[in-house]
Design a protein around this motif. Structure first.
Motif, mmCIF file in Angstrom:
data_model
loop_
_atom_site.group_PDB
_atom_site.id
_atom_site.type_symbol
_atom_site.label_atom_id
_atom_site.label_comp_id
_atom_site.label_asym_id
_atom_site.label_seq_id
_atom_site.Cartn_x
_atom_site.Cartn_y
_atom_site.Cartn_z
ATOM 1 N N ARG A 170 0.752 -1.193 0.008
ATOM 2 C CA ARG A 170 0.076 0.030 -0.017
ATOM 3 C C ARG A 170 0.786 1.216 0.145
ATOM 4 O O ARG A 170 0.504 2.168 -0.548
ATOM 5 C CB ARG A 170 -0.863 0.077 1.096
ATOM 6 N N TRP A 171 2.058 1.244 0.529
ATOM 7 C CA TRP A 171 3.090 2.492 0.608
ATOM 8 C C TRP A 171 4.196 2.190 -0.302
ATOM 9 O O TRP A 171 4.670 3.240 -0.671
ATOM 10 C CB TRP A 171 3.546 2.403 2.023
ATOM 11 N N GLN A 172 4.447 1.162 -0.763
ATOM 12 C CA GLN A 172 5.583 1.017 -1.639
ATOM 13 C C GLN A 172 5.552 -0.170 -2.671
ATOM 14 O O GLN A 172 5.031 -1.446 -2.166
ATOM 15 C CB GLN A 172 6.935 0.582 -0.654
ATOM 16 N N SER A 173 5.837 0.021 -3.759
ATOM 17 C CA SER A 173 5.742 -1.032 -4.765
ATOM 18 C C SER A 173 6.722 -2.045 -5.073
ATOM 19 O O SER A 173 6.714 -3.351 -5.389
ATOM 20 C CB SER A 173 5.074 -0.275 -6.126
ATOM 21 N N TRP A 174 8.029 -1.305 -4.881
ATOM 22 C CA TRP A 174 9.157 -2.110 -5.055
ATOM 23 C C TRP A 174 10.292 -1.994 -3.902
ATOM 24 O O TRP A 174 10.242 -0.968 -3.369
ATOM 25 C CB TRP A 174 9.948 -1.587 -6.341
ATOM 26 N N ARG A 175 11.175 -2.797 -4.006
ATOM 27 C CA ARG A 175 12.368 -2.913 -3.022
ATOM 28 C C ARG A 175 13.520 -3.308 -3.585
ATOM 29 O O ARG A 175 13.478 -4.314 -4.240
ATOM 30 C CB ARG A 175 12.124 -3.389 -1.664
ATOM 31 N N TRP A 176 14.547 -2.945 -3.332
ATOM 32 C CA TRP A 176 16.001 -3.370 -3.820
ATOM 33 C C TRP A 176 16.617 -4.243 -2.784
ATOM 34 O O TRP A 176 16.457 -3.946 -1.492
ATOM 35 C CB TRP A 176 16.719 -2.123 -4.119
ATOM 36 N N GLU A 203 19.837 10.304 -9.099
ATOM 37 C CA GLU A 203 20.115 10.639 -10.814
ATOM 38 C C GLU A 203 20.061 9.530 -11.679
ATOM 39 O O GLU A 203 20.240 9.664 -12.845
ATOM 40 C CB GLU A 203 21.745 11.089 -10.744
ATOM 41 N N ARG A 204 20.029 8.232 -10.898
ATOM 42 C CA ARG A 204 19.517 7.023 -11.939
ATOM 43 C C ARG A 204 18.127 6.590 -11.503
ATOM 44 O O ARG A 204 18.027 5.831 -10.283
ATOM 45 C CB ARG A 204 20.695 5.994 -11.444
ATOM 46 N N LEU A 205 17.496 6.655 -12.465
ATOM 47 C CA LEU A 205 16.120 6.491 -12.063
ATOM 48 C C LEU A 205 15.781 5.213 -13.019
ATOM 49 O O LEU A 205 15.922 4.891 -13.980
ATOM 50 C CB LEU A 205 15.155 7.595 -12.351
ATOM 51 N N LEU A 206 14.565 4.446 -12.326
ATOM 52 C CA LEU A 206 14.107 3.294 -13.002
ATOM 53 C C LEU A 206 12.423 3.291 -12.839
ATOM 54 O O LEU A 206 12.027 3.532 -11.752
ATOM 55 C CB LEU A 206 14.393 1.840 -12.557
ATOM 56 N N ASP A 207 11.582 3.430 -13.831
ATOM 57 C CA ASP A 207 10.283 3.886 -14.011
ATOM 58 C C ASP A 207 10.033 4.920 -12.854
ATOM 59 O O ASP A 207 9.087 4.963 -12.349
ATOM 60 C CB ASP A 207 9.559 2.506 -13.477
ATOM 61 N N GLY A 208 10.793 6.239 -13.126
ATOM 62 C CA GLY A 208 10.546 7.204 -12.289
ATOM 63 C C GLY A 208 11.157 7.144 -10.991
ATOM 64 O O GLY A 208 11.085 8.059 -10.101
ATOM 65 N N GLU A 209 11.834 6.030 -10.274
ATOM 66 C CA GLU A 209 12.203 5.777 -8.988
ATOM 67 C C GLU A 209 13.624 5.724 -8.944
ATOM 68 O O GLU A 209 14.284 5.185 -9.764
ATOM 69 C CB GLU A 209 11.265 4.768 -8.380
#
Length: 203
Positions: free
Chosen positions: A33-39, A120-126
């Motif tokens: 609900r708060w975050q779609s992805w994680r690294w 400065e390095r974005l993936l799908d705007g994140e």
């Protein structure tokens, strides 16, 4: 990769080039609900032969990432993507031989990676997770964690463990334990801390 470690000179330190693989995976459950992805740190791979890096050399910087397929035998997460960062190297410091020794003596020696989200390095705007430093030092990892940085670990490969072992064997020396003075040699004192005088004369 050979197991031997280059002998550090007065102007250089042993180093090993490594590639770092980061995994971007979808979050499921209530947290979505708060975050779609994680690294997540996926792997640290030797990328060449050990070499000597000059003492005055700047910290290595990860190159632009490229998307790769999961490595054979790696955990595969549905919907995840894997990103390879080259250009980093692990450096061994003689004055941190104790931290390297502690890692080597653990049940599972590992590589730690300190990473940050890079705007400065974005993936799908994140922001992407970009590795900053890779280390084999228990002390390095502890300092980063104390500073609330993002630090993750993966098991070190047998080649890396062999390289680390050679360095630790040469530069880590256990301090000899001091002989404990027997309790009988402690001076006797009264309850006020004053020396007690014992007489053997018969009254």
């Amino acid at each position: 990769m050979q197991a031997s470690t280059p002998i550090p000179s007065a102007t250089g330190r042993p180093a090993l080039p490594v590639d770092v693989v980061m995994r971007r995976e979808p979050i499921t459950g209530p947290m979505a609900r708060w975050q779609s992805w994680r690294w997540v740190l996926a792997d640290v791979l030797p990328a060449g032969e050990p070499f000597e890096v000059p003492v005055s050399a700047p910290q290595s910087v990860a190159a632009a990432p490229q998307e790769v397929q999961p490595l054979p035998g790696a955990a595969v997460v549905d919907g995840a993507s894997y990103w390879l960062f080259t250009g980093l190297h692990i450096t061994l410091f003689r004055d941190d031989a104790e931290g390297l020794f502690l890692n080597l003596e653990s049940p599972s020696p590992c590589c730690w990676v300190f990473w940050r989200a890079d705007d400065e390095r974005l993936l799908d705007g994140e922001p992407m997770a970009v590795p900053q430093i890779a280390t084999l030092s228990y002390h390095d990892a502890g300092r980063w964690l104390d500073a609330q940085e993002k630090v993750e670990q993966v098991p070190a490969s047998p080649e890396v463990v062999a390289w680390l072992s050679a360095f630790v064997a040469e530069h880590h020396h256990l301090e000899p334990k001091r002989r404990r003075r027997p309790e009988s040699f402690k001076p006797l004192t009264d309850r006020f801390g004053q020396p007690v005088r014992i007489s053997t004369e018969k009254r």
